[in-house]
Design a protein around this motif. Structure first.
Motif, mmCIF file in Angstrom:
data_model
loop_
_atom_site.group_PDB
_atom_site.id
_atom_site.type_symbol
_atom_site.label_atom_id
_atom_site.label_comp_id
_atom_site.label_asym_id
_atom_site.label_seq_id
_atom_site.Cartn_x
_atom_site.Cartn_y
_atom_site.Cartn_z
ATOM 1 N N ASP A 180 38.026 37.620 12.386
ATOM 2 C CA ASP A 180 38.720 38.757 11.620
ATOM 3 C C ASP A 180 40.262 38.028 11.526
ATOM 4 O O ASP A 180 40.685 37.338 11.876
ATOM 5 C CB ASP A 180 38.853 39.921 12.902
ATOM 6 C CG ASP A 180 39.517 41.025 12.277
ATOM 7 O OD1 ASP A 180 38.922 41.490 11.149
ATOM 8 O OD2 ASP A 180 40.383 41.611 12.857
ATOM 9 N N THR A 192 43.319 40.066 10.697
ATOM 10 C CA THR A 192 44.710 40.499 11.317
ATOM 11 C C THR A 192 44.703 40.328 12.753
ATOM 12 O O THR A 192 43.715 41.007 13.483
ATOM 13 C CB THR A 192 45.071 41.943 10.868
ATOM 14 O OG1 THR A 192 44.714 42.202 9.178
ATOM 15 C CG2 THR A 192 46.144 42.469 11.018
ATOM 16 N N LYS A 245 31.347 44.724 8.070
ATOM 17 C CA LYS A 245 31.469 43.429 8.791
ATOM 18 C C LYS A 245 30.299 43.391 9.560
ATOM 19 O O LYS A 245 29.767 42.140 9.683
ATOM 20 C CB LYS A 245 32.936 43.699 9.748
ATOM 21 C CG LYS A 245 34.073 43.688 8.948
ATOM 22 C CD LYS A 245 35.363 43.705 10.104
ATOM 23 C CE LYS A 245 36.567 43.839 9.129
ATOM 24 N NZ LYS A 245 37.582 44.318 10.161
ATOM 25 N N ASP A 256 40.276 41.316 17.367
ATOM 26 C CA ASP A 256 41.272 41.748 18.165
ATOM 27 C C ASP A 256 40.633 43.152 18.503
ATOM 28 O O ASP A 256 41.375 44.048 19.200
ATOM 29 C CB ASP A 256 42.575 41.911 17.523
ATOM 30 C CG ASP A 256 42.500 42.518 16.217
ATOM 31 O OD1 ASP A 256 41.491 42.923 15.644
ATOM 32 O OD2 ASP A 256 43.629 42.870 15.339
ATOM 33 N N ILE A 295 40.453 45.918 16.640
ATOM 34 C CA ILE A 295 40.952 46.934 15.852
ATOM 35 C C ILE A 295 40.053 47.033 14.525
ATOM 36 O O ILE A 295 40.243 46.184 13.734
ATOM 37 C CB ILE A 295 42.496 46.870 15.463
ATOM 38 C CG1 ILE A 295 43.079 47.145 16.969
ATOM 39 C CG2 ILE A 295 42.822 47.875 14.664
ATOM 40 C CD1 ILE A 295 44.694 46.632 16.935
ATOM 41 N N ASP A 298 37.306 46.388 14.556
ATOM 42 C CA ASP A 298 35.970 45.342 14.684
ATOM 43 C C ASP A 298 35.132 45.323 15.865
ATOM 44 O O ASP A 298 34.260 44.534 15.986
ATOM 45 C CB ASP A 298 36.409 44.148 14.306
ATOM 46 C CG ASP A 298 37.500 43.581 14.980
ATOM 47 O OD1 ASP A 298 37.690 44.028 16.147
ATOM 48 O OD2 ASP A 298 38.264 42.352 14.667
HETATM 49 MG MG MG Z 1 41.344 43.727 12.807
#
Ligand code: MG
Ligand code: ADP
Length: 367
Positions: free
Chosen positions: A67, A69, A238, A260, A262, A264
């Motif tokens: 991912d 970010t 995703k 992380d 968020i 995902d």
């Molecule tokens: Mg993310």
């Protein structure tokens, strides 16, 4: 009454020898011990592996999907400017920070940090977070939308695309475009080395997935040197891409997803193995993942793969060694060529050697 067969003692002795040799304790003790040692050694390095089956999957990883970010980047955005706005920069940031005050997304936290004060939650109502898009909320009676191009399209707001590289947060107030905030994130320092270490550890494909726009994705991908990237994705997209990548592996390797949590968390659980960033990651990520990296260090991914390979290597060594010694001794025992001492070696001796070998899995320095 018939007397005992003169060979009875001989056969009884051979049968007992056989029984002792065939005792499986070398395998039964050393295999779980190797896995425990592997998991223990890894956790000492800040890599928490939730089960021995994940060690086995990790050892077969060929594709690693990241991912963007918070995983490749630090997730700490700096505001680089506010463009195309007739209002004051501080006013736009104030509206955006208030609208974002309830979200745990790295973008939201960064906007609140930039605002500099604790947002007053009493001023905010009707917060709606749309994953992969942004947030909508009512601040001081003004309807505020803050998010990417997709959010503006969804709300039917005309927006001005941004020419600069970085992540763009468009802001609309009461349905009117009010400019955009350009923010940028930094890559973690050692991502480049981490990718090289992964290739060295036998990973053949590295992919980055992001919900961010193409330009921001390309900039990060080029800088860290990842094989390929896909941008503009919603959490569901995703999952689709990860499923396609798993199909392309065709059973010959496994796919790991690093995120992380968020936007995902569904991918973390869909991948063959989900690796979560433990420090920055959300609770959902830590829950959904199979492996948790306590310090968010991307270098630890290749360490985890190497530790798992070493552990599996030790397990196979022990299986082959124990079975080979036992088979030879069984054969010699059946022919009467191996006595009780050989049997004891094949049982306890092999067990002790296998256990000593298993303890090597604790040593994660040499992998
Ligand atoms: Mg993310
Ligand atoms: P990534 O895939 O890089 O982790 P996300 O899927 O979390 O990113 O988000 C994708 C994009 O959606 C972000 O780049 C941003 O443009 C937009 N977005 C998501 N959540 C928010 C939010 N809370 N505020 C503003 N924009 C958001």
């Amino acid at each position: 009454m018939m007397g005992l067969d003169p060979l009875f003692g001989d056969w009884a002795y051979r049968a007992l020898t056989f029984l002792v040799i065939s005792c499986p304790c070398a395998l039964v003790i050393s295999i779980p011990l190797s896995f425990f040692a592997g998991i223990g050694g890894a956790s000492r390095e800040g890599i928490l592996i939730k089960g021995s089956n994940y060690l086995e999957t990790l050892s077969k990883v060929k594709t690693v999907v990241f991912d963007k970010t918070g995983t490749i980047t630090k997730g700490v955005f700096e505001v680089s400017g506010v463009h195309h706005s007739d209002r004051d920069e501080a006013e736009i940031i104030e509206y955006a920070a208030h609208a974002e005050c309830a979200s745990s997304h790295p973008i939201s936290r960064s906007l609140v940090r930039r605002y500099g004060k604790e947002p007053d939650r009493a001023r905010v109502k009707d917060i709606e977070e749309i994953s992969g898009h942004g947030v909508i909320a009512t601040v001081d009676g003004v309807s505020v939308a803050a998010g990417n191009d997709k959010l503006m399209q969804r709300l039917g707001v005309e927006y001005i695309p941004c020419g600069s590289a970085g992540t763009v947060i468009h802001v609309a107030l009461d349905g009117q475009y009010a400019g955009h905030i350009l923010i940028s994130d930094l890559e973690k320092e050692d991502v480049r080395e981490a990718l090289a270490a992964l290739r060295e550890a036998g990973v053949t494909r590295t992919v980055m997935l992001t919900g961010d726009a193409e330009s921001a994705a390309k900039q990060v991908a080029d800088r860290v040197g990842i094989d390929e990237y896909h941008s503009g994705l919603l959490p569901g997209d995703k999952v689709t891409i990860v499923e396609k990548l798993i199909k392309e592996l065709g059973g010959s390797g496994r796919l790991a997803f690093v995120g992380d949590g968020i936007n995902d968390a569904p991918v973390l659980s869909r991948a063959d193995i989900g690796i979560a960033m433990g420090a920055l990651g959300s609770d959902a990520a830590i829950e959904a993942a199979d492996v948790v990296l306590m310090d968010d260090d991307p270098m630890k991914i290749s360490r985890a793969i190497r530790i798992s390979r070493k552990c599996l290597r030790i397990v196979y060594q022990n299986i082959v060694f124990a079975l080979a010694v036992k088979l030879v001794c069984l054969l010699l025992g059946a022919l009467g060529l191996a006595g009780m001492w050989a049997a004891i070696f094949a049982d306890v001796g092999v067990m002790v050697l296998a256990v000593l070998n298993a303890m090597r899995a604790l040593d994660t320095k040499r992998v």
